[in-house]
Design a protein around this motif. Structure first.
Motif, PDB file in Angstrom:
ATOM      1  N   GLN A  82     -10.391  -1.541  -7.432  1.00 24.43           N
ATOM      2  CA  GLN A  82     -11.376  -0.643  -6.842  1.00 24.43           C
ATOM      3  C   GLN A  82     -11.265  -0.696  -5.332  1.00 24.43           C
ATOM      4  O   GLN A  82     -11.163  -1.778  -4.742  1.00 24.43           O
ATOM      5  CB  GLN A  82     -12.794  -1.011  -7.275  1.00 24.43           C
ATOM      6  N   TYR A  83     -11.299   0.483  -4.683  1.00 23.14           N
ATOM      7  CA  TYR A  83     -11.239   0.524  -3.223  1.00 23.14           C
ATOM      8  C   TYR A  83     -12.648   0.517  -2.655  1.00 23.14           C
ATOM      9  O   TYR A  83     -13.509   1.297  -3.065  1.00 23.14           O
ATOM     10  CB  TYR A  83     -10.495   1.767  -2.753  1.00 23.14           C
ATOM     11  N   ASP A  84     -12.895  -0.382  -1.712  1.00 23.56           N
ATOM     12  CA  ASP A  84     -14.185  -0.511  -1.046  1.00 23.56           C
ATOM     13  C   ASP A  84     -14.098   0.219   0.294  1.00 23.56           C
ATOM     14  O   ASP A  84     -13.469  -0.254   1.234  1.00 23.56           O
ATOM     15  CB  ASP A  84     -14.505  -1.994  -0.848  1.00 23.56           C
ATOM     16  N   GLU A  85     -14.753   1.384   0.391  1.00 28.49           N
ATOM     17  CA  GLU A  85     -14.672   2.188   1.609  1.00 28.49           C
ATOM     18  C   GLU A  85     -15.453   1.563   2.762  1.00 28.49           C
ATOM     19  O   GLU A  85     -15.081   1.728   3.932  1.00 28.49           O
ATOM     20  CB  GLU A  85     -15.191   3.601   1.343  1.00 28.49           C
ATOM     21  N   LYS A  86     -16.562   0.878   2.474  1.00 29.95           N
ATOM     22  CA  LYS A  86     -17.377   0.295   3.537  1.00 29.95           C
ATOM     23  C   LYS A  86     -16.631  -0.820   4.260  1.00 29.95           C
ATOM     24  O   LYS A  86     -16.774  -0.991   5.477  1.00 29.95           O
ATOM     25  CB  LYS A  86     -18.687  -0.236   2.953  1.00 29.95           C
ATOM     26  N   ASN A  87     -15.896  -1.609   3.512  1.00 30.55           N
ATOM     27  CA  ASN A  87     -15.064  -2.665   4.089  1.00 30.55           C
ATOM     28  C   ASN A  87     -13.645  -2.413   3.605  1.00 30.55           C
ATOM     29  O   ASN A  87     -13.285  -2.905   2.529  1.00 30.55           O
ATOM     30  CB  ASN A  87     -15.542  -4.044   3.629  1.00 30.55           C
ATOM     31  N   PRO A  88     -12.877  -1.619   4.332  1.00 32.61           N
ATOM     32  CA  PRO A  88     -11.595  -1.120   3.810  1.00 32.61           C
ATOM     33  C   PRO A  88     -10.768  -2.198   3.120  1.00 32.61           C
ATOM     34  O   PRO A  88     -10.173  -3.059   3.765  1.00 32.61           O
ATOM     35  CB  PRO A  88     -10.890  -0.593   5.057  1.00 32.61           C
ATOM     36  N   SER A  89     -10.775  -2.155   1.785  1.00 39.69           N
ATOM     37  CA  SER A  89     -10.119  -3.214   1.023  1.00 39.69           C
ATOM     38  C   SER A  89      -9.989  -2.816  -0.434  1.00 39.69           C
ATOM     39  O   SER A  89     -10.732  -1.962  -0.934  1.00 39.69           O
ATOM     40  CB  SER A  89     -10.915  -4.526   1.129  1.00 39.69           C
ATOM     41  N   PHE A  90      -9.053  -3.438  -1.115  1.00 38.92           N
ATOM     42  CA  PHE A  90      -8.948  -3.368  -2.568  1.00 38.92           C
ATOM     43  C   PHE A  90      -9.639  -4.592  -3.163  1.00 38.92           C
ATOM     44  O   PHE A  90      -9.397  -5.724  -2.726  1.00 38.92           O
ATOM     45  CB  PHE A  90      -7.486  -3.379  -3.023  1.00 38.92           C
ATOM     46  N   VAL A  91     -10.494  -4.367  -4.168  1.00 38.25           N
ATOM     47  CA  VAL A  91     -11.074  -5.464  -4.946  1.00 38.25           C
ATOM     48  C   VAL A  91     -10.348  -5.475  -6.286  1.00 38.25           C
ATOM     49  O   VAL A  91     -10.341  -4.474  -7.011  1.00 38.25           O
ATOM     50  CB  VAL A  91     -12.583  -5.276  -5.151  1.00 38.25           C
ATOM     51  N   ILE A  92      -9.725  -6.598  -6.602  1.00 36.71           N
ATOM     52  CA  ILE A  92      -8.850  -6.698  -7.772  1.00 36.71           C
ATOM     53  C   ILE A  92      -9.491  -7.608  -8.811  1.00 36.71           C
ATOM     54  O   ILE A  92      -9.809  -8.769  -8.527  1.00 36.71           O
ATOM     55  CB  ILE A  92      -7.463  -7.234  -7.346  1.00 36.71           C
ATOM     56  N   ASP A  93      -9.674  -7.051  -9.998  1.00 38.98           N
ATOM     57  CA  ASP A  93     -10.303  -7.790 -11.101  1.00 38.98           C
ATOM     58  C   ASP A  93     -11.613  -8.458 -10.681  1.00 38.98           C
ATOM     59  O   ASP A  93     -11.945  -9.563 -11.127  1.00 38.98           O
ATOM     60  CB  ASP A  93      -9.327  -8.822 -11.683  1.00 38.98           C
ATOM     61  N   GLY A  98      -1.842   0.138  -7.370  1.00 41.74           N
ATOM     62  CA  GLY A  98      -2.333   1.088  -6.382  1.00 41.74           C
ATOM     63  C   GLY A  98      -1.760   0.824  -5.006  1.00 41.74           C
ATOM     64  O   GLY A  98      -1.116  -0.204  -4.765  1.00 41.74           O
ATOM     65  N   PHE A  99      -2.010   1.769  -4.100  1.00 43.45           N
ATOM     66  CA  PHE A  99      -1.558   1.592  -2.720  1.00 43.45           C
ATOM     67  C   PHE A  99      -2.574   2.201  -1.755  1.00 43.45           C
ATOM     68  O   PHE A  99      -3.350   3.093  -2.104  1.00 43.45           O
ATOM     69  CB  PHE A  99      -0.170   2.206  -2.498  1.00 43.45           C
ATOM     70  N   ALA A 100      -2.570   1.682  -0.538  1.00 50.06           N
ATOM     71  CA  ALA A 100      -3.319   2.231   0.582  1.00 50.06           C
ATOM     72  C   ALA A 100      -2.297   2.576   1.656  1.00 50.06           C
ATOM     73  O   ALA A 100      -1.475   1.725   2.026  1.00 50.06           O
ATOM     74  CB  ALA A 100      -4.337   1.223   1.103  1.00 50.06           C
ATOM     75  N   ALA A 101      -2.316   3.825   2.129  1.00 54.23           N
ATOM     76  CA  ALA A 101      -1.251   4.281   3.021  1.00 54.23           C
ATOM     77  C   ALA A 101      -1.792   4.836   4.335  1.00 54.23           C
ATOM     78  O   ALA A 101      -2.903   5.359   4.407  1.00 54.23           O
ATOM     79  CB  ALA A 101      -0.407   5.349   2.318  1.00 54.23           C
ATOM     80  N   TYR A 102      -0.967   4.713   5.360  1.00 52.80           N
ATOM     81  CA  TYR A 102      -1.267   5.223   6.695  1.00 52.80           C
ATOM     82  C   TYR A 102      -0.269   6.314   7.051  1.00 52.80           C
ATOM     83  O   TYR A 102       0.924   6.195   6.746  1.00 52.80           O
ATOM     84  CB  TYR A 102      -1.168   4.097   7.733  1.00 52.80           C
TER      85      TYR A 102
END
Length: 216
Positions: free
Chosen positions: A126-137, A186-190
């Motif tokens: 899950q991506y946390d928009e408030k604290n830019p991060s992936f939460v895994i399991d 998943g990925f987060a890209a710039y």
């Protein structure tokens, strides 16, 4: 399962019992027998996954437990520095436009359900928009130094997120995913624009010890 060609370099801190490892192409496994964090690059000339590059170079910086992984694609030089600062895994990525013209490209941090020994099951991302991060399991977190422009999560049914990073049509951004098979990814890209000779930097961190963590 990789039982004959295993190869990695451990990084750690005397104050932390968790010891991440870096594989020969720069993918980082933060926790034992768990997922890896990889770095991808997409330019107008195509996509580069360092796991498929034969000319990736790697060394320890100044003899310290700091692994530098370097490679180049379409005139973009990439240097990834991986180390542990007390209880935090740090992955710093610098990019340099080594061509003579301006370059536009995408740089991605990818969560992969694999490690140097084989498959590592991941059921939720899950991506946390408030604290830019992936939460895994629900327990592990990959935090990004800058908010990404694009996030895509996928699973076994919907296909590898690497296809979306490569530009496959019909795979819109998705901020959370679950997978019964344990192949959530998943990925987060710039999106990056650099003039000739210019540089940029990006980072990701993973807390190795957390309250109520399975790794504590």
């Amino acid at each position: 399962i990789n039982i004959t060609g295993r190869n990695w370099t451990a990084v750690g801190s005397p104050s932390c019992p968790v010891e991440p490892v870096v594989d020969p192409r720069g993918a980082v496994m933060a926790f034992r027998n768990r997922w890896s964090l990889d770095v991808w690059l997409r330019t107008a000339e195509g996509v580069c996954f360092p796991s498929r590059k034969p000319d990736v170079r790697q060394h320890l910086q100044d003899g310290l437990p700091l692994v530098c992984t370097t490679w180049e694609h379409a005139g973009i030089g990439v240097t990834e520095r991986t180390y542990v600062d007390q209880w935090t895994l740090c992955v710093e990525v610098s990019v340099e436009n080594r061509s003579k013209a301006s370059k536009e490209f995408q740089l991605g941090f990818a969560v992969r359900p694999f490690n140097p020994e084989g498959v590592a099951l991941v059921h939720e991302i899950q991506y946390d928009e408030k604290n830019p991060s992936f939460v895994i399991d629900r327990h592990e977190r990959v935090s990004f130094g800058k908010p990404p422009r694009r996030v895509h999560c996928s699973n076994r049914v919907e296909g590898d997120s690497a296809l979306a990073f490569a530009g496959k049509a019909g795979m819109p951004d998705r901020y959370a995913v679950s997978c019964e098979a344990g192949l959530a990814n998943g990925f987060a890209a710039y999106r990056v624009t650099l003039g000739a000779g210019e540089q940029g930097s990006f980072s990701a961190t993973v807390p190795l010890i957390q309250k109520n963590s399975r790794h504590a």
